[in-house]
Motif scaffolding. Sequence first.
Motif, short mmCIF file in Angstrom:
data_model
loop_
_atom_site.label_atom_id
_atom_site.label_comp_id
_atom_site.label_asym_id
_atom_site.label_seq_id
_atom_site.Cartn_x
_atom_site.Cartn_y
_atom_site.Cartn_z
N ALA A 1 0.81 -1.21 0.00
CA ALA A 1 0.00 0.00 0.00
C ALA A 1 0.85 1.27 0.00
N ARG A 2 2.03 1.18 0.58
CA ARG A 2 2.93 2.34 0.60
C ARG A 2 3.72 2.48 -0.69
N THR A 3 4.03 1.35 -1.30
CA THR A 3 4.93 1.36 -2.46
C THR A 3 4.23 1.69 -3.77
N VAL A 4 3.11 1.02 -4.05
CA VAL A 4 2.50 1.11 -5.38
C VAL A 4 2.05 2.52 -5.76
N PRO A 5 1.36 3.26 -4.88
CA PRO A 5 0.91 4.60 -5.32
C PRO A 5 2.04 5.53 -5.73
N THR A 6 3.19 5.42 -5.08
CA THR A 6 4.31 6.32 -5.36
C THR A 6 5.23 5.77 -6.44
N SER A 7 5.48 4.45 -6.42
CA SER A 7 6.52 3.88 -7.27
C SER A 7 6.00 2.98 -8.39
N GLY A 8 4.72 2.68 -8.42
CA GLY A 8 4.15 1.93 -9.52
C GLY A 8 4.12 0.43 -9.31
N LYS A 9 3.52 -0.26 -10.29
CA LYS A 9 3.32 -1.70 -10.20
C LYS A 9 4.63 -2.48 -10.18
N SER A 10 5.62 -2.04 -10.96
CA SER A 10 6.89 -2.76 -11.02
C SER A 10 7.54 -2.84 -9.64
N ALA A 11 7.50 -1.74 -8.91
CA ALA A 11 8.07 -1.73 -7.57
C ALA A 11 7.26 -2.63 -6.63
N GLY A 12 5.94 -2.68 -6.84
CA GLY A 12 5.11 -3.58 -6.05
C GLY A 12 5.50 -5.03 -6.27
N PHE A 13 5.74 -5.40 -7.51
CA PHE A 13 6.17 -6.77 -7.79
C PHE A 13 7.59 -7.03 -7.29
#
Length: 211
Positions: free
Chosen positions: A28-40
């Motif tokens: 939840a912290r990563t995806v909004p700021t850094s995008g889907k690639s960072a989430g994966f």
Amino acid sequence: MDLTGLTAFALVTALLVMSPGPNGVLIARTVPTSGKSAGFANIAGFVAAFYVHGTLSILGISVILVQSAAAFTAVKLLGAAYLVWIGLKALHAAWRGGVSQVAVAPARRERTLARAFVEGFLTNALNPKVSMFYLAAFPQFVSHGESAAAAYALVSVHSSINVLWFGSMVLLFSKVSQAARGPGFQRGVKLVTGVVFIGFGLKLATQRAPV
């Protein structure tokens, strides 16, 4: 491991994965700021940590089984107590009906893929819940005489469930994360977790040591 044991392990791990915890918060912290690639990349870090925990657990199982039946019994009872404790906590939380509705603020700075991976890895490598799972509960699902490959297959099952759940959260972030934080979903997961974990804990407590 037979199909029944594999199904039981998958059910236990799925309940743990879906329960609210630090992995969901990190996504939840990563995806909004850094995008889907960072989430994966976060998820890849989760999986790497599981294999580290799994390796340490598999090595420990071998030592314990070689040492003595008493050591096996101690680990068995520890695992059973852990599952029952988690189950009782989940039932208590479901009974009280208290759920977390705290909003998670996105990270202020964009994460590189490497940093997102490291954050995902450390979140699980240093998470006491993951450590206890692989120390106490995981060995109960590994039958005596099974190869390391069979044990690693269980780690792969745990990893795959994480990829499916958190991958869905990354791809459908707003909808899935909102549903996962909903009071009905959280209470339902806690209720099922409580019943299933207590049942498995009592069953494992009666398991006999290998001859």
